[in-house]
Design an enzyme around this catalytic site. Structure first.
Site, PDB file in Angstrom:
ATOM      1  N   LYS A 125       0.866  -1.179   0.000  1.00 23.10           N
ATOM      2  CA  LYS A 125       0.000   0.000   0.000  1.00 23.10           C
ATOM      3  C   LYS A 125       0.902   1.229   0.000  1.00 23.10           C
ATOM      4  O   LYS A 125       2.038   1.154   0.443  1.00 23.10           O
ATOM      5  CB  LYS A 125      -0.881   0.002   1.253  1.00 23.10           C
ATOM      6  CG  LYS A 125      -2.089   0.891   1.153  1.00 23.10           C
ATOM      7  CD  LYS A 125      -3.262   0.239   0.423  1.00 23.10           C
ATOM      8  CE  LYS A 125      -4.358   1.233   0.118  1.00 23.10           C
ATOM      9  NZ  LYS A 125      -5.576   0.576  -0.407  1.00 23.10           N
ATOM     10  N   ASP A 165      -6.856   4.421  -4.811  1.00 27.21           N
ATOM     11  CA  ASP A 165      -7.552   4.360  -3.514  1.00 27.21           C
ATOM     12  C   ASP A 165      -8.119   5.770  -3.331  1.00 27.21           C
ATOM     13  O   ASP A 165      -8.303   6.504  -4.323  1.00 27.21           O
ATOM     14  CB  ASP A 165      -6.568   3.976  -2.390  1.00 27.21           C
ATOM     15  CG  ASP A 165      -7.273   3.649  -1.068  1.00 27.21           C
ATOM     16  OD1 ASP A 165      -7.767   2.526  -0.919  1.00 27.21           O
ATOM     17  OD2 ASP A 165      -7.342   4.512  -0.172  1.00 27.21           O
TER      18      ASP A 165
HETATM   19  P1  NDP Z   1     -12.664   8.164  -3.387  1.00 23.12           P
HETATM   20  O1  NDP Z   1     -11.568   9.142  -3.170  1.00 23.12           O
HETATM   21  O2  NDP Z   1     -13.161   7.918  -4.748  1.00 23.12           O
HETATM   22  O3  NDP Z   1     -13.910   8.528  -2.450  1.00 23.12           O
HETATM   23  C1  NDP Z   1     -13.786   8.651  -1.069  1.00 23.12           C
HETATM   24  C2  NDP Z   1     -15.104   9.125  -0.513  1.00 23.12           C
HETATM   25  O4  NDP Z   1     -15.059   9.077   0.911  1.00 23.12           O
HETATM   26  C3  NDP Z   1     -15.406  10.573  -0.868  1.00 23.12           C
HETATM   27  O5  NDP Z   1     -16.790  10.756  -0.923  1.00 23.12           O
HETATM   28  C4  NDP Z   1     -14.791  11.337   0.308  1.00 23.12           C
HETATM   29  O6  NDP Z   1     -15.374  12.620   0.514  1.00 23.12           O
HETATM   30  C5  NDP Z   1     -15.135  10.411   1.454  1.00 23.12           C
HETATM   31  N1  NDP Z   1     -14.114  10.555   2.499  1.00 23.12           N
HETATM   32  C6  NDP Z   1     -12.813  10.248   2.419  1.00 23.12           C
HETATM   33  N2  NDP Z   1     -12.174  10.528   3.556  1.00 23.12           N
HETATM   34  C7  NDP Z   1     -13.117  11.047   4.373  1.00 23.12           C
HETATM   35  C8  NDP Z   1     -13.115  11.517   5.692  1.00 23.12           C
HETATM   36  N3  NDP Z   1     -11.981  11.520   6.418  1.00 23.12           N
HETATM   37  N4  NDP Z   1     -14.279  11.964   6.229  1.00 23.12           N
HETATM   38  C9  NDP Z   1     -15.424  11.944   5.504  1.00 23.12           C
HETATM   39  N5  NDP Z   1     -15.505  11.508   4.223  1.00 23.12           N
HETATM   40  C10 NDP Z   1     -14.365  11.057   3.688  1.00 23.12           C
HETATM   41  O7  NDP Z   1     -12.116   6.803  -2.710  1.00 23.12           O
HETATM   42  P2  NDP Z   1     -12.651   5.313  -2.935  1.00 23.12           P
HETATM   43  O8  NDP Z   1     -14.106   5.308  -3.183  1.00 23.12           O
HETATM   44  O9  NDP Z   1     -11.744   4.660  -3.897  1.00 23.12           O
HETATM   45  O10 NDP Z   1     -12.319   4.669  -1.510  1.00 23.12           O
HETATM   46  C11 NDP Z   1     -13.274   4.640  -0.448  1.00 23.12           C
HETATM   47  C12 NDP Z   1     -12.891   3.548   0.553  1.00 23.12           C
HETATM   48  O11 NDP Z   1     -12.866   2.278  -0.129  1.00 23.12           O
HETATM   49  C13 NDP Z   1     -11.503   3.690   1.192  1.00 23.12           C
HETATM   50  O12 NDP Z   1     -11.554   3.177   2.512  1.00 23.12           O
HETATM   51  C14 NDP Z   1     -10.637   2.782   0.337  1.00 23.12           C
HETATM   52  O13 NDP Z   1      -9.482   2.331   1.018  1.00 23.12           O
HETATM   53  C15 NDP Z   1     -11.612   1.630   0.087  1.00 23.12           C
HETATM   54  N6  NDP Z   1     -11.310   0.775  -1.046  1.00 23.12           N
HETATM   55  C16 NDP Z   1     -11.197   1.298  -2.314  1.00 23.12           C
HETATM   56  C17 NDP Z   1     -10.937   0.461  -3.376  1.00 23.12           C
HETATM   57  C18 NDP Z   1     -10.906   0.943  -4.781  1.00 23.12           C
HETATM   58  O14 NDP Z   1     -10.849   0.108  -5.694  1.00 23.12           O
HETATM   59  N7  NDP Z   1     -10.966   2.239  -5.041  1.00 23.12           N
HETATM   60  C19 NDP Z   1     -10.701  -0.991  -3.168  1.00 23.12           C
HETATM   61  C20 NDP Z   1     -10.935  -1.437  -1.818  1.00 23.12           C
HETATM   62  C21 NDP Z   1     -11.202  -0.570  -0.809  1.00 23.12           C
HETATM   63  P3  NDP Z   1     -14.573  13.918  -0.009  1.00 23.12           P
HETATM   64  O15 NDP Z   1     -14.479  13.792  -1.485  1.00 23.12           O
HETATM   65  O16 NDP Z   1     -15.382  15.070   0.457  1.00 23.12           O
HETATM   66  O17 NDP Z   1     -13.223  13.830   0.670  1.00 23.12           O
END
Ligand code: NDP
Length: 450
Positions: A125, A165
Protein backbone atom coordinates in the site's frame (compact mmCIF):
# COMPACT_ATOMS: atom_id res chain seq x y z
CA UNK A 1 -2.22 -17.29 25.30
CA UNK A 2 -0.36 -13.97 25.77
CA UNK A 3 0.86 -13.64 22.18
CA UNK A 4 -1.69 -10.94 21.18
CA UNK A 5 -0.73 -8.70 24.07
CA UNK A 6 3.01 -9.37 23.61
CA UNK A 7 2.91 -8.69 19.89
CA UNK A 8 0.98 -5.43 20.33
CA UNK A 9 3.33 -4.27 23.08
CA UNK A 10 6.32 -4.95 20.84
CA UNK A 11 4.66 -3.14 17.91
CA UNK A 12 3.84 -0.08 20.01
CA UNK A 13 7.45 0.06 21.14
CA UNK A 14 9.11 -0.52 17.76
CA UNK A 15 6.58 1.44 15.64
CA UNK A 16 5.30 4.30 17.81
CA UNK A 17 2.23 6.45 17.08
CA UNK A 18 0.54 4.13 14.58
CA UNK A 19 -2.94 3.82 16.14
CA UNK A 20 -4.73 2.58 13.00
CA UNK A 21 -2.09 -0.10 12.50
CA UNK A 22 -2.43 -1.38 16.08
CA UNK A 23 -6.22 -1.43 15.63
CA UNK A 24 -5.97 -3.54 12.47
CA UNK A 25 -3.34 -5.86 13.99
CA UNK A 26 -5.35 -6.31 17.20
CA UNK A 27 -8.47 -7.38 15.31
CA UNK A 28 -6.59 -9.97 13.25
CA UNK A 29 -4.51 -11.33 16.13
CA UNK A 30 -7.57 -11.73 18.36
CA UNK A 31 -9.42 -13.73 15.77
CA UNK A 32 -6.40 -15.98 15.12
CA UNK A 33 -6.41 -17.26 18.70
CA UNK A 34 -8.30 -20.52 18.02
CA UNK A 35 -6.01 -21.35 15.10
CA UNK A 36 -2.84 -20.56 17.05
CA UNK A 37 -4.06 -22.82 19.85
CA UNK A 38 -4.81 -25.65 17.42
CA UNK A 39 -1.67 -25.50 15.25
CA UNK A 40 1.83 -25.02 16.72
CA UNK A 41 3.53 -24.63 13.32
CA UNK A 42 2.74 -20.92 13.10
CA UNK A 43 4.47 -20.35 16.45
CA UNK A 44 7.42 -22.53 15.53
CA UNK A 45 8.00 -20.54 12.33
CA UNK A 46 7.34 -17.10 13.96
CA UNK A 47 4.73 -16.35 11.32
CA UNK A 48 2.96 -13.65 13.36
CA UNK A 49 6.20 -11.82 14.13
CA UNK A 50 7.15 -11.91 10.44
CA UNK A 51 3.68 -10.90 9.21
CA UNK A 52 3.35 -7.73 11.27
CA UNK A 53 6.70 -6.40 10.04
CA UNK A 54 6.61 -5.10 6.43
CA UNK A 55 9.26 -6.60 4.15
CA UNK A 56 10.22 -3.10 3.02
CA UNK A 57 9.03 0.49 3.68
CA UNK A 58 9.90 3.27 1.29
CA UNK A 59 9.46 6.86 2.49
CA UNK A 60 10.27 9.69 0.16
CA UNK A 61 9.99 13.42 -0.40
CA UNK A 62 7.72 14.70 -3.18
CA UNK A 63 8.48 18.24 -4.39
CA UNK A 64 6.31 19.99 -6.96
CA UNK A 65 5.42 23.53 -8.06
CA UNK A 66 1.88 24.90 -7.57
CA UNK A 67 0.03 27.30 -9.90
CA UNK A 68 1.42 30.30 -8.01
CA UNK A 69 4.97 29.13 -8.68
CA UNK A 70 5.55 28.09 -5.05
CA UNK A 71 7.44 24.90 -4.22
CA UNK A 72 5.30 22.41 -2.29
CA UNK A 73 6.65 19.44 -0.33
CA UNK A 74 4.74 16.26 0.57
CA UNK A 75 5.58 12.90 2.12
CA UNK A 76 5.36 9.84 -0.15
CA UNK A 77 5.05 6.22 1.00
CA UNK A 78 5.13 2.70 -0.39
CA UNK A 79 4.97 -0.15 2.08
CA UNK A 80 5.81 -3.52 0.51
CA UNK A 81 4.24 -5.69 3.18
CA UNK A 82 4.28 -9.30 2.10
CA UNK A 83 5.29 -11.04 -1.14
CA UNK A 84 4.61 -14.67 -0.20
CA UNK A 85 1.75 -15.03 -2.67
CA UNK A 86 2.90 -12.81 -5.53
CA UNK A 87 3.99 -9.29 -6.49
CA UNK A 88 3.06 -6.59 -3.96
CA UNK A 89 -0.43 -5.33 -4.81
CA UNK A 90 -2.51 -2.57 -3.25
CA UNK A 91 -3.57 1.00 -3.86
CA UNK A 92 -2.13 4.49 -3.49
CA UNK A 93 -4.02 6.98 -1.29
CA UNK A 94 -3.66 10.75 -1.68
CA UNK A 95 -5.25 12.40 1.36
CA UNK A 96 -4.02 14.87 4.01
CA UNK A 97 -4.67 12.26 6.74
CA UNK A 98 -2.08 9.84 5.29
CA UNK A 99 0.68 8.85 7.74
CA UNK A 100 2.97 5.83 8.16
CA UNK A 101 0.39 4.27 10.50
CA UNK A 102 -2.47 4.68 7.99
CA UNK A 103 -0.45 3.15 5.15
CA UNK A 104 0.70 0.30 7.40
CA UNK A 105 -2.85 -0.53 8.51
CA UNK A 106 -3.98 -0.57 4.90
CA UNK A 107 -1.02 -2.70 3.82
CA UNK A 108 -1.60 -5.14 6.69
CA UNK A 109 -5.29 -5.55 5.80
CA UNK A 110 -4.26 -6.08 2.20
CA UNK A 111 -2.29 -9.24 3.13
CA UNK A 112 -5.44 -11.06 4.24
CA UNK A 113 -7.69 -9.54 1.59
CA UNK A 114 -5.42 -10.57 -1.26
CA UNK A 115 -4.95 -14.03 0.22
CA UNK A 116 -8.74 -14.47 0.44
CA UNK A 117 -9.15 -13.83 -3.29
CA UNK A 118 -7.23 -17.06 -4.00
CA UNK A 119 -5.24 -15.14 -6.65
CA UNK A 120 -1.42 -14.90 -6.88
CA UNK A 121 -0.96 -11.44 -5.34
CA UNK A 122 1.14 -10.22 -2.42
CA UNK A 123 0.32 -7.10 -0.41
CA UNK A 124 1.44 -3.47 -0.42
CA UNK A 125 0.00 0.00 0.00
CA UNK A 126 1.22 3.53 -0.54
CA UNK A 127 0.29 7.14 -1.01
CA UNK A 128 1.02 10.66 0.09
CA UNK A 129 -0.26 13.30 2.52
CA UNK A 130 -1.24 15.36 -0.52
CA UNK A 131 -4.70 16.99 -0.55
CA UNK A 132 -6.18 16.87 -4.07
CA UNK A 133 -9.11 19.10 -3.03
CA UNK A 134 -9.13 22.47 -4.77
CA UNK A 135 -6.08 21.64 -6.89
CA UNK A 136 -6.10 22.45 -10.60
CA UNK A 137 -5.64 19.72 -13.19
CA UNK A 138 -2.11 21.02 -13.84
CA UNK A 139 -1.23 20.79 -10.15
CA UNK A 140 -2.57 17.24 -9.92
CA UNK A 141 -0.48 16.29 -12.98
CA UNK A 142 2.70 17.83 -11.58
CA UNK A 143 2.19 16.16 -8.21
CA UNK A 144 1.59 12.75 -9.83
CA UNK A 145 4.69 13.15 -11.98
CA UNK A 146 6.82 14.12 -8.98
CA UNK A 147 5.44 11.16 -6.99
CA UNK A 148 6.27 8.71 -9.78
CA UNK A 149 9.73 10.22 -10.30
CA UNK A 150 10.65 8.58 -7.00
CA UNK A 151 8.31 5.57 -6.98
CA UNK A 152 9.26 4.23 -10.44
CA UNK A 153 12.49 2.63 -9.24
CA UNK A 154 10.63 0.47 -6.70
CA UNK A 155 7.80 -0.99 -8.84
CA UNK A 156 7.52 -3.34 -11.82
CA UNK A 157 5.03 -5.75 -13.41
CA UNK A 158 6.49 -8.72 -11.51
CA UNK A 159 7.54 -6.90 -8.31
CA UNK A 160 4.98 -4.29 -7.21
CA UNK A 161 1.86 -3.09 -9.04
CA UNK A 162 0.03 -0.20 -7.28
CA UNK A 163 -3.59 0.83 -7.99
CA UNK A 164 -5.95 3.64 -6.89
CA UNK A 165 -7.55 4.36 -3.51
CA UNK A 166 -8.92 7.55 -1.90
CA UNK A 167 -7.92 10.53 -4.04
CA UNK A 168 -6.41 8.35 -6.78
CA UNK A 169 -8.69 7.51 -9.71
CA UNK A 170 -8.31 7.17 -13.47
CA UNK A 171 -6.92 10.68 -13.94
CA UNK A 172 -4.09 10.22 -11.42
CA UNK A 173 -3.27 6.71 -12.66
CA UNK A 174 -2.95 8.16 -16.19
CA UNK A 175 -0.52 10.90 -15.11
CA UNK A 176 1.59 8.47 -13.07
CA UNK A 177 1.70 5.91 -15.89
CA UNK A 178 2.77 8.60 -18.37
CA UNK A 179 5.66 9.62 -16.13
CA UNK A 180 6.77 6.00 -15.60
CA UNK A 181 6.85 5.49 -19.38
CA UNK A 182 8.81 8.71 -19.88
CA UNK A 183 11.38 7.77 -17.22
CA UNK A 184 11.91 4.14 -18.19
CA UNK A 185 10.98 4.02 -21.87
CA UNK A 186 8.88 0.94 -21.08
CA UNK A 187 5.16 0.41 -21.70
CA UNK A 188 4.25 -2.24 -19.15
CA UNK A 189 1.61 -3.12 -16.57
CA UNK A 190 3.04 -1.32 -13.53
CA UNK A 191 -0.27 0.20 -12.41
CA UNK A 192 -3.85 -1.03 -12.48
CA UNK A 193 -6.96 1.08 -12.81
CA UNK A 194 -5.83 2.30 -16.23
CA UNK A 195 -8.39 3.41 -18.81
CA UNK A 196 -9.42 0.46 -21.02
CA UNK A 197 -8.41 2.67 -23.96
CA UNK A 198 -4.74 2.00 -23.16
CA UNK A 199 -4.35 -1.20 -21.16
CA UNK A 200 -6.97 -1.03 -18.44
CA UNK A 201 -9.56 -3.71 -17.76
CA UNK A 202 -13.20 -3.20 -18.54
CA UNK A 203 -15.12 -3.31 -15.27
CA UNK A 204 -12.22 -2.26 -12.99
CA UNK A 205 -13.82 1.11 -12.16
CA UNK A 206 -17.01 -0.60 -11.06
CA UNK A 207 -15.40 -3.68 -9.46
CA UNK A 208 -15.05 -2.71 -5.80
CA UNK A 209 -18.59 -1.37 -5.44
CA UNK A 210 -20.16 -4.18 -7.47
CA UNK A 211 -18.18 -6.72 -5.43
CA UNK A 212 -19.42 -5.21 -2.15
CA UNK A 213 -23.01 -5.79 -3.29
CA UNK A 214 -22.25 -9.31 -4.58
CA UNK A 215 -20.80 -10.07 -1.15
CA UNK A 216 -23.93 -8.76 0.59
CA UNK A 217 -26.05 -10.86 -1.75
CA UNK A 218 -24.04 -13.97 -0.88
CA UNK A 219 -24.40 -13.32 2.84
CA UNK A 220 -28.15 -12.82 2.50
CA UNK A 221 -28.58 -15.88 0.28
CA UNK A 222 -26.85 -17.90 3.04
CA UNK A 223 -29.76 -16.80 5.25
CA UNK A 224 -32.51 -17.34 2.67
CA UNK A 225 -32.94 -13.61 2.00
CA UNK A 226 -32.22 -11.13 -0.85
CA UNK A 227 -31.48 -7.44 -1.35
CA UNK A 228 -34.63 -6.78 -3.35
CA UNK A 229 -36.79 -4.07 -1.79
CA UNK A 230 -34.34 -3.32 1.03
CA UNK A 231 -33.64 0.30 1.95
CA UNK A 232 -29.88 0.78 2.08
CA UNK A 233 -27.58 3.32 3.75
CA UNK A 234 -24.40 4.07 1.79
CA UNK A 235 -21.62 6.38 3.01
CA UNK A 236 -19.08 8.12 0.77
CA UNK A 237 -19.71 9.36 -2.75
CA UNK A 238 -16.47 8.37 -4.45
CA UNK A 239 -15.59 5.42 -6.63
CA UNK A 240 -16.68 2.66 -4.25
CA UNK A 241 -19.90 4.36 -3.07
CA UNK A 242 -21.10 5.27 -6.58
CA UNK A 243 -20.76 1.74 -7.97
CA UNK A 244 -22.22 0.22 -4.80
CA UNK A 245 -25.29 2.41 -5.38
CA UNK A 246 -25.39 1.44 -9.08
CA UNK A 247 -25.33 -2.30 -8.32
CA UNK A 248 -27.86 -1.91 -5.49
CA UNK A 249 -30.36 -0.47 -7.99
CA UNK A 250 -29.64 -3.39 -10.34
CA UNK A 251 -30.53 -5.71 -7.45
CA UNK A 252 -33.80 -3.79 -6.87
CA UNK A 253 -32.66 -2.35 -3.55
CA UNK A 254 -33.21 1.33 -2.64
CA UNK A 255 -30.06 3.28 -1.63
CA UNK A 256 -31.30 6.33 0.30
CA UNK A 257 -28.07 8.00 1.51
CA UNK A 258 -24.53 8.93 0.54
CA UNK A 259 -21.99 11.30 2.09
CA UNK A 260 -18.75 13.21 1.63
CA UNK A 261 -16.43 15.06 3.97
CA UNK A 262 -18.89 17.99 4.10
CA UNK A 263 -22.00 16.03 5.18
CA UNK A 264 -24.68 13.41 4.54
CA UNK A 265 -27.37 13.36 1.88
CA UNK A 266 -30.69 11.58 2.48
CA UNK A 267 -33.21 11.11 -0.32
CA UNK A 268 -36.22 9.10 0.76
CA UNK A 269 -37.16 8.09 -2.80
CA UNK A 270 -33.63 6.82 -3.46
CA UNK A 271 -30.45 8.68 -4.45
CA UNK A 272 -30.53 9.75 -8.12
CA UNK A 273 -27.45 8.01 -9.51
CA UNK A 274 -27.27 10.13 -12.67
CA UNK A 275 -27.18 13.37 -10.67
CA UNK A 276 -24.66 11.95 -8.20
CA UNK A 277 -22.33 10.86 -11.01
CA UNK A 278 -22.57 14.28 -12.66
CA UNK A 279 -21.77 16.05 -9.39
CA UNK A 280 -18.93 13.79 -8.31
CA UNK A 281 -17.37 12.33 -11.46
CA UNK A 282 -17.68 15.39 -13.70
CA UNK A 283 -18.02 18.55 -11.60
CA UNK A 284 -16.16 17.30 -8.46
CA UNK A 285 -18.77 19.33 -6.50
CA UNK A 286 -19.88 19.13 -2.85
CA UNK A 287 -22.94 17.02 -2.07
CA UNK A 288 -25.28 19.85 -1.01
CA UNK A 289 -25.44 20.85 -4.69
CA UNK A 290 -27.72 17.81 -5.15
CA UNK A 291 -30.50 19.87 -3.48
CA UNK A 292 -30.53 22.23 -6.50
CA UNK A 293 -32.00 19.32 -8.52
CA UNK A 294 -33.88 17.58 -5.68
CA UNK A 295 -35.01 20.18 -3.10
CA UNK A 296 -37.05 17.50 -1.28
CA UNK A 297 -33.82 15.66 -0.31
CA UNK A 298 -32.15 16.42 3.02
CA UNK A 299 -28.51 17.46 3.60
CA UNK A 300 -26.97 17.20 7.08
CA UNK A 301 -23.68 19.12 7.36
CA UNK A 302 -20.90 17.57 9.45
CA UNK A 303 -21.34 20.21 12.16
CA UNK A 304 -24.86 18.82 12.85
CA UNK A 305 -23.72 15.19 13.22
CA UNK A 306 -24.48 13.42 16.52
CA UNK A 307 -21.60 13.83 18.98
CA UNK A 308 -20.99 10.10 19.20
CA UNK A 309 -21.14 9.20 15.51
CA UNK A 310 -22.31 9.99 11.99
CA UNK A 311 -25.64 11.16 10.56
CA UNK A 312 -25.57 8.67 7.70
CA UNK A 313 -26.17 5.68 10.00
CA UNK A 314 -29.16 7.27 11.79
CA UNK A 315 -31.80 6.73 9.08
CA UNK A 316 -34.08 3.67 9.13
CA UNK A 317 -32.94 0.92 6.74
CA UNK A 318 -32.35 -2.83 6.44
CA UNK A 319 -28.80 -2.82 5.04
CA UNK A 320 -25.70 -0.59 5.35
CA UNK A 321 -22.66 -0.11 3.12
CA UNK A 322 -19.85 1.99 4.63
CA UNK A 323 -17.84 3.16 1.60
CA UNK A 324 -15.92 6.28 2.72
CA UNK A 325 -13.05 5.78 5.15
CA UNK A 326 -11.70 4.13 8.32
CA UNK A 327 -13.54 4.43 11.67
CA UNK A 328 -16.58 6.13 10.13
CA UNK A 329 -18.99 3.85 12.01
CA UNK A 330 -18.82 4.01 15.82
CA UNK A 331 -20.31 1.82 18.53
CA UNK A 332 -23.19 4.33 18.96
CA UNK A 333 -23.78 4.20 15.19
CA UNK A 334 -23.82 0.39 15.39
CA UNK A 335 -26.40 0.46 18.18
CA UNK A 336 -28.63 2.79 16.16
CA UNK A 337 -28.31 0.64 13.05
CA UNK A 338 -29.31 -2.48 14.99
CA UNK A 339 -32.17 -0.70 16.79
CA UNK A 340 -33.44 0.51 13.40
CA UNK A 341 -33.55 -3.03 12.04
CA UNK A 342 -30.39 -3.32 9.91
CA UNK A 343 -29.68 -7.00 9.23
CA UNK A 344 -26.86 -6.77 6.69
CA UNK A 345 -23.62 -4.76 6.56
CA UNK A 346 -21.11 -5.06 3.75
CA UNK A 347 -18.01 -2.87 4.03
CA UNK A 348 -16.69 -1.12 0.93
CA UNK A 349 -14.18 0.97 2.85
CA UNK A 350 -11.18 -0.44 4.70
CA UNK A 351 -11.79 -0.78 8.47
CA UNK A 352 -14.80 1.60 8.48
CA UNK A 353 -16.23 0.15 11.72
CA UNK A 354 -14.51 0.64 15.06
CA UNK A 355 -13.61 -2.47 17.08
CA UNK A 356 -16.57 -1.88 19.46
CA UNK A 357 -18.98 -1.50 16.54
CA UNK A 358 -17.79 -4.81 15.08
CA UNK A 359 -18.35 -6.53 18.45
CA UNK A 360 -21.95 -5.25 18.41
CA UNK A 361 -22.58 -6.69 14.93
CA UNK A 362 -21.04 -10.06 15.79
CA UNK A 363 -22.98 -10.29 19.07
CA UNK A 364 -26.22 -9.43 17.27
CA UNK A 365 -25.58 -12.26 14.77
CA UNK A 366 -26.45 -10.12 11.73
CA UNK A 367 -24.84 -10.63 8.31
CA UNK A 368 -21.63 -8.63 8.70
CA UNK A 369 -19.05 -8.65 5.88
CA UNK A 370 -15.72 -7.09 6.94
CA UNK A 371 -13.96 -4.88 4.40
CA UNK A 372 -11.07 -7.21 3.80
CA UNK A 373 -13.54 -9.77 2.44
CA UNK A 374 -16.37 -7.61 1.09
CA UNK A 375 -14.27 -5.06 -0.83
CA UNK A 376 -11.77 -7.51 -2.32
CA UNK A 377 -13.47 -7.32 -5.74
CA UNK A 378 -11.34 -4.27 -6.58
CA UNK A 379 -8.00 -5.94 -6.07
CA UNK A 380 -9.25 -9.14 -7.71
CA UNK A 381 -10.16 -7.21 -10.85
CA UNK A 382 -6.79 -5.46 -10.68
CA UNK A 383 -5.25 -8.93 -10.88
CA UNK A 384 -7.45 -9.60 -13.94
CA UNK A 385 -5.98 -6.41 -15.42
CA UNK A 386 -2.46 -7.73 -14.74
CA UNK A 387 -3.35 -11.00 -16.47
CA UNK A 388 -4.69 -9.10 -19.51
CA UNK A 389 -1.57 -6.91 -19.65
CA UNK A 390 0.78 -9.92 -19.40
CA UNK A 391 -1.04 -11.85 -22.16
CA UNK A 392 -1.82 -8.73 -24.23
CA UNK A 393 -5.37 -10.09 -24.51
CA UNK A 394 -8.25 -7.86 -23.35
CA UNK A 395 -11.23 -9.59 -21.73
CA UNK A 396 -14.87 -8.76 -22.43
CA UNK A 397 -16.89 -6.96 -19.74
CA UNK A 398 -19.02 -10.07 -19.41
CA UNK A 399 -15.97 -12.24 -18.67
CA UNK A 400 -14.66 -9.77 -16.06
CA UNK A 401 -18.04 -9.59 -14.34
CA UNK A 402 -18.51 -13.37 -14.30
CA UNK A 403 -15.02 -13.81 -12.78
CA UNK A 404 -15.74 -11.06 -10.25
CA UNK A 405 -18.97 -12.74 -9.16
CA UNK A 406 -17.20 -16.05 -8.82
CA UNK A 407 -14.32 -14.55 -6.77
CA UNK A 408 -16.79 -12.83 -4.41
CA UNK A 409 -18.77 -16.03 -3.97
CA UNK A 410 -15.57 -18.00 -3.26
CA UNK A 411 -14.41 -15.41 -0.71
CA UNK A 412 -17.76 -15.57 1.05
CA UNK A 413 -17.65 -19.37 1.07
CA UNK A 414 -14.07 -19.45 2.40
CA UNK A 415 -15.01 -17.06 5.23
CA UNK A 416 -18.24 -18.91 6.06
CA UNK A 417 -16.69 -22.42 5.92
CA UNK A 418 -13.77 -21.37 8.12
CA UNK A 419 -16.09 -19.66 10.62
CA UNK A 420 -18.09 -22.90 10.75
CA UNK A 421 -14.92 -25.00 11.16
CA UNK A 422 -13.96 -22.97 14.24
CA UNK A 423 -17.41 -23.22 15.79
CA UNK A 424 -18.52 -19.63 15.19
CA UNK A 425 -20.86 -19.81 12.20
CA UNK A 426 -21.67 -16.34 10.79
CA UNK A 427 -18.52 -14.77 12.30
CA UNK A 428 -16.98 -13.77 8.98
CA UNK A 429 -14.34 -11.64 10.74
CA UNK A 430 -12.91 -14.75 12.35
CA UNK A 431 -13.48 -16.85 9.21
CA UNK A 432 -11.87 -14.29 6.89
CA UNK A 433 -8.86 -13.62 9.07
CA UNK A 434 -8.11 -17.30 9.66
CA UNK A 435 -8.65 -18.32 6.03
CA UNK A 436 -6.43 -15.50 4.73
CA UNK A 437 -3.78 -16.10 7.38
CA UNK A 438 -3.57 -19.83 6.72
CA UNK A 439 -2.92 -19.32 3.01
CA UNK A 440 -0.13 -16.79 3.62
CA UNK A 441 1.29 -18.56 6.69
CA UNK A 442 1.47 -21.97 5.01
CA UNK A 443 3.13 -20.39 1.98
CA UNK A 444 5.71 -18.62 4.16
CA UNK A 445 6.55 -21.89 5.88
CA UNK A 446 7.10 -23.58 2.51
CA UNK A 447 9.24 -20.70 1.22
CA UNK A 448 11.59 -20.76 4.23
CA UNK A 449 13.01 -17.91 6.27
CA UNK A 450 13.58 -15.14 3.73
P1 NDP B 1 -12.66 8.16 -3.39
O1 NDP B 1 -11.57 9.14 -3.17
O2 NDP B 1 -13.16 7.92 -4.75
O3 NDP B 1 -13.91 8.53 -2.45
C1 NDP B 1 -13.79 8.65 -1.07
C2 NDP B 1 -15.10 9.12 -0.51
O4 NDP B 1 -15.06 9.08 0.91
C3 NDP B 1 -15.41 10.57 -0.87
O5 NDP B 1 -16.79 10.76 -0.92
C4 NDP B 1 -14.79 11.34 0.31
O6 NDP B 1 -15.37 12.62 0.51
C5 NDP B 1 -15.14 10.41 1.45
N1 NDP B 1 -14.11 10.55 2.50
C6 NDP B 1 -12.81 10.25 2.42
N2 NDP B 1 -12.17 10.53 3.56
C7 NDP B 1 -13.12 11.05 4.37
C8 NDP B 1 -13.12 11.52 5.69
N3 NDP B 1 -11.98 11.52 6.42
N4 NDP B 1 -14.28 11.96 6.23
C9 NDP B 1 -15.42 11.94 5.50
N5 NDP B 1 -15.50 11.51 4.22
C10 NDP B 1 -14.37 11.06 3.69
O7 NDP B 1 -12.12 6.80 -2.71
P2 NDP B 1 -12.65 5.31 -2.94
O8 NDP B 1 -14.11 5.31 -3.18
O9 NDP B 1 -11.74 4.66 -3.90
O10 NDP B 1 -12.32 4.67 -1.51
C11 NDP B 1 -13.27 4.64 -0.45
C12 NDP B 1 -12.89 3.55 0.55
O11 NDP B 1 -12.87 2.28 -0.13
C13 NDP B 1 -11.50 3.69 1.19
O12 NDP B 1 -11.55 3.18 2.51
C14 NDP B 1 -10.64 2.78 0.34
O13 NDP B 1 -9.48 2.33 1.02
C15 NDP B 1 -11.61 1.63 0.09
N6 NDP B 1 -11.31 0.77 -1.05
C16 NDP B 1 -11.20 1.30 -2.31
C17 NDP B 1 -10.94 0.46 -3.38
C18 NDP B 1 -10.91 0.94 -4.78
O14 NDP B 1 -10.85 0.11 -5.69
N7 NDP B 1 -10.97 2.24 -5.04
C19 NDP B 1 -10.70 -0.99 -3.17
C20 NDP B 1 -10.93 -1.44 -1.82
C21 NDP B 1 -11.20 -0.57 -0.81
P3 NDP B 1 -14.57 13.92 -0.01
O15 NDP B 1 -14.48 13.79 -1.49
O16 NDP B 1 -15.38 15.07 0.46
O17 NDP B 1 -13.22 13.83 0.67
Amino acid sequence: MPYVHDTLTRLKHSSPAQAEFYQAADEVLESLRPLMEADRRYHDHSIIERLVEPERQILFRVCWVDDQGRVQVNKGYRVQFNSALGPYKGGLRFHPSVTSGVIKFLGFEQIFKNALTGLPIGAGKGGANFDPKGKSDGEIMRFCQAFMTELYRHIGPATDVPAGDIGVGGREIGYMFGQYKKLTGRYEGILTGKDPLWGGSLGRTEATGYGVVYFAENMLQGRGDTLAGKRCLVSGSGNVAIYTIEKLYQKEAIPVTCSDSSGTLYHENGICLKTLKELKEQQRARLDKYLETYPEAQFIPVKDYPEDGHAVWRFPAQAAFPCATQNELTEADAETLLANGVICISEGANMPSTADAIDRFIDAGIAYGPGKAANAGGVATSQFEMAQNASMQPWSLDKVDRRLQSVMQNIYQRCADTAEEFGQPHNLVLGGNIAGFRRVGDTMIQQGVV
